[in-house]
Design a protein around this motif. Sequence first.
Motif, PDB file in Angstrom:
ATOM      1  N   GLN A 181     123.999 -30.603 -13.526  1.00 42.96           N
ATOM      2  CA  GLN A 181     125.172 -30.096 -12.809  1.00 42.96           C
ATOM      3  C   GLN A 181     125.501 -28.643 -13.168  1.00 42.96           C
ATOM      4  OE1 GLN A 181     128.319 -32.959 -13.643  1.00 42.96           O
ATOM      5  NE2 GLN A 181     127.749 -34.163 -11.842  1.00 42.96           N
ATOM      6  N   THR A 182     124.520 -27.919 -13.637  1.00 45.64           N
ATOM      7  CA  THR A 182     124.731 -26.503 -13.969  1.00 45.64           C
ATOM      8  C   THR A 182     123.827 -25.572 -13.182  1.00 45.64           C
ATOM      9  OG1 THR A 182     123.162 -26.678 -15.802  1.00 45.64           O
ATOM     10  CG2 THR A 182     125.499 -27.050 -16.309  1.00 45.64           C
ATOM     11  N   ALA A 183     123.066 -26.086 -12.235  1.00 43.10           N
ATOM     12  CA  ALA A 183     122.175 -25.269 -11.410  1.00 43.10           C
ATOM     13  C   ALA A 183     122.359 -25.654  -9.948  1.00 43.10           C
ATOM     14  CB  ALA A 183     120.720 -25.429 -11.829  1.00 43.10           C
ATOM     15  N   ILE A 184     122.533 -24.642  -9.102  1.00 46.35           N
ATOM     16  CA  ILE A 184     122.752 -24.847  -7.667  1.00 46.35           C
ATOM     17  C   ILE A 184     121.638 -24.144  -6.909  1.00 46.35           C
ATOM     18  CG2 ILE A 184     124.369 -24.578  -5.757  1.00 46.35           C
ATOM     19  CD1 ILE A 184     126.585 -24.211  -7.834  1.00 46.35           C
ATOM     20  N   THR A 185     121.069 -24.837  -5.935  1.00 50.74           N
ATOM     21  CA  THR A 185     120.046 -24.259  -5.068  1.00 50.74           C
ATOM     22  C   THR A 185     120.562 -24.263  -3.636  1.00 50.74           C
ATOM     23  OG1 THR A 185     118.283 -25.081  -6.510  1.00 50.74           O
ATOM     24  CG2 THR A 185     117.658 -24.392  -4.295  1.00 50.74           C
ATOM     25  N   ILE A 186     120.647 -23.078  -3.048  1.00 51.73           N
ATOM     26  CA  ILE A 186     121.157 -22.910  -1.685  1.00 51.73           C
ATOM     27  C   ILE A 186     119.995 -22.515  -0.796  1.00 51.73           C
ATOM     28  CG2 ILE A 186     122.783 -21.657  -0.218  1.00 51.73           C
ATOM     29  CD1 ILE A 186     124.462 -21.161  -2.745  1.00 51.73           C
ATOM     30  N   THR A 187     119.784 -23.259   0.288  1.00 48.97           N
ATOM     31  CA  THR A 187     118.677 -23.000   1.199  1.00 48.97           C
ATOM     32  C   THR A 187     119.196 -22.910   2.627  1.00 48.97           C
ATOM     33  OG1 THR A 187     118.213 -25.368   1.388  1.00 48.97           O
ATOM     34  CG2 THR A 187     116.985 -24.141  -0.282  1.00 48.97           C
ATOM     35  N   GLY A 188     118.413 -22.233   3.487  1.00 48.43           N
ATOM     36  CA  GLY A 188     118.766 -22.103   4.894  1.00 48.43           C
ATOM     37  C   GLY A 188     117.749 -21.239   5.606  1.00 48.43           C
ATOM     38  N   TYR A 189     117.850 -21.164   6.922  1.00 52.22           N
ATOM     39  CA  TYR A 189     116.896 -20.378   7.710  1.00 52.22           C
ATOM     40  C   TYR A 189     117.416 -18.990   8.057  1.00 52.22           C
ATOM     41  CZ  TYR A 189     119.779 -22.215  11.553  1.00 52.22           C
ATOM     42  OH  TYR A 189     120.829 -22.556  12.375  1.00 52.22           O
ATOM     43  N   ASP A 190     118.712 -18.735   7.846  1.00 50.51           N
ATOM     44  CA  ASP A 190     119.284 -17.412   8.107  1.00 50.51           C
ATOM     45  C   ASP A 190     119.515 -16.718   6.765  1.00 50.51           C
ATOM     46  OD1 ASP A 190     120.666 -15.158   8.902  1.00 50.51           O
ATOM     47  OD2 ASP A 190     121.851 -16.214  10.415  1.00 50.51           O
ATOM     48  N   MET A 208     113.783 -13.011  10.462  1.00 50.48           N
ATOM     49  CA  MET A 208     114.007 -14.101  11.407  1.00 50.48           C
ATOM     50  C   MET A 208     112.799 -15.025  11.480  1.00 50.48           C
ATOM     51  SD  MET A 208     115.866 -11.883  14.429  1.00 50.48           S
ATOM     52  CE  MET A 208     115.977 -13.256  15.575  1.00 50.48           C
ATOM     53  N   VAL A 209     111.611 -14.436  11.576  1.00 53.16           N
ATOM     54  CA  VAL A 209     110.388 -15.246  11.664  1.00 53.16           C
ATOM     55  C   VAL A 209     110.171 -16.029  10.373  1.00 53.16           C
ATOM     56  CG1 VAL A 209     107.888 -15.148  11.939  1.00 53.16           C
ATOM     57  CG2 VAL A 209     109.349 -13.683  13.345  1.00 53.16           C
ATOM     58  N   THR A 210     110.356 -15.379   9.234  1.00 53.41           N
ATOM     59  CA  THR A 210     110.175 -16.059   7.952  1.00 53.41           C
ATOM     60  C   THR A 210     111.214 -17.161   7.762  1.00 53.41           C
ATOM     61  OG1 THR A 210     109.318 -14.003   7.005  1.00 53.41           O
ATOM     62  CG2 THR A 210     110.006 -15.714   5.461  1.00 53.41           C
ATOM     63  N   GLY A 211     112.435 -16.937   8.215  1.00 52.47           N
ATOM     64  CA  GLY A 211     113.495 -17.912   8.016  1.00 52.47           C
ATOM     65  C   GLY A 211     113.275 -19.209   8.768  1.00 52.47           C
ATOM     66  N   VAL A 212     112.849 -19.134  10.024  1.00 48.73           N
ATOM     67  CA  VAL A 212     112.682 -20.360  10.820  1.00 48.73           C
ATOM     68  C   VAL A 212     111.412 -21.108  10.474  1.00 48.73           C
ATOM     69  CG1 VAL A 212     114.048 -19.424  12.721  1.00 48.73           C
ATOM     70  CG2 VAL A 212     111.560 -19.099  12.708  1.00 48.73           C
ATOM     71  N   THR A 213     110.489 -20.469   9.756  1.00 45.54           N
ATOM     72  CA  THR A 213     109.251 -21.145   9.379  1.00 45.54           C
ATOM     73  C   THR A 213     109.261 -21.609   7.924  1.00 45.54           C
ATOM     74  OG1 THR A 213     108.262 -18.982   8.918  1.00 45.54           O
ATOM     75  CG2 THR A 213     107.864 -19.947  11.090  1.00 45.54           C
ATOM     76  N   ASP A 214     109.627 -20.725   7.005  1.00 42.98           N
ATOM     77  CA  ASP A 214     109.607 -21.058   5.570  1.00 42.98           C
ATOM     78  C   ASP A 214     110.999 -21.248   4.977  1.00 42.98           C
ATOM     79  OD1 ASP A 214     106.833 -20.800   5.705  1.00 42.98           O
ATOM     80  OD2 ASP A 214     106.925 -18.661   5.217  1.00 42.98           O
ATOM     81  N   GLY A 215     111.983 -20.570   5.518  1.00 42.37           N
ATOM     82  CA  GLY A 215     113.338 -20.674   4.984  1.00 42.37           C
ATOM     83  C   GLY A 215     113.583 -19.702   3.837  1.00 42.37           C
ATOM     84  N   TRP A 216     114.863 -19.597   3.459  1.00 46.38           N
ATOM     85  CA  TRP A 216     115.282 -18.720   2.368  1.00 46.38           C
ATOM     86  C   TRP A 216     116.000 -19.539   1.308  1.00 46.38           C
ATOM     87  CZ3 TRP A 216     113.231 -14.039   2.466  1.00 46.38           C
ATOM     88  CH2 TRP A 216     112.844 -13.502   3.701  1.00 46.38           C
ATOM     89  N   GLU A 217     115.975 -19.031   0.085  1.00 46.53           N
ATOM     90  CA  GLU A 217     116.516 -19.801  -1.037  1.00 46.53           C
ATOM     91  C   GLU A 217     117.218 -18.877  -2.027  1.00 46.53           C
ATOM     92  OE1 GLU A 217     114.368 -23.244  -3.260  1.00 46.53           O
ATOM     93  OE2 GLU A 217     114.008 -21.421  -4.452  1.00 46.53           O
TER      94      GLU A 217
END
Length: 246
Positions: free
Chosen positions: A195-204, A140-149
């Motif tokens: 169009q062959t690479a997708i990057t998904i990011t978010g805080y959760d 939770m702490v890492t997600g709201v500060t740095d995010g996940w990918e």
Amino acid sequence: LLGRRLEAQALLREGRARGAHETEDEDEDDGGRARMMRFSSARSSGAVAARAGGRATRLVTTCKESRIGKKPVVVGKSDVSLAGQTLTVKGPLGTLTREFPSEIALAWNDDKTAVTFTKTEETRKAKQLHGLCRTLGQNMVTGVTDGWEKKLSLIGVGYRAAMKGSKQLELQLGYIHPVVLDLPEGVKAEVDKSQTAITITGYDKEVVGNFAAIVRSKRPPEVYKGKGIRYFDEFVRMKEGKAGKK
């Protein structure tokens, strides 16, 4: 008379020999019974001693702390608030709230720079949850500060991805229709120029990982040509196809 006397002596010698032989048999039987009794008593006493020794030398593990669970979660730049079993973390990327089970107690350290997770009882369930709850708090702490990918790669002729607005991801995966997926709240997706690479990011972390798994499930990589959607660092073990007749 002489014949009768000789016959009587022969019978006497035969009787004595038979008696001596029976005595030896009885002695052997008695010796065997004694040996069997000594062996059975020794074995029973050994078994009792082994059982008693097993109880005496049994190793019992008590009050063993999880190596991950005993580490405090450093707050850092995030704003953390505790309300009983509920932990709320605010940061530049978003806000996360989670309620933890009663087997784990949350508390501040002395200078209120980190949150500690301790077991409230010495049970199997509490030991299982100790490291897990601490990891969830750290995520939770890492997600709201740095995010996940999460990064995905599309492999296959004609396979491509594109953003449809800012809330939908459109995939061309060899079907007769495009696959359109709605982005969850707090999740962003980017597609590169090829169009062959997708990057998904978010805080959760849970939402990001779940959405990436959903995208991959639309065309999992097959094991003969490797076509499909795979994680960027995923290894797909290929199979050898049919060689045909020679």
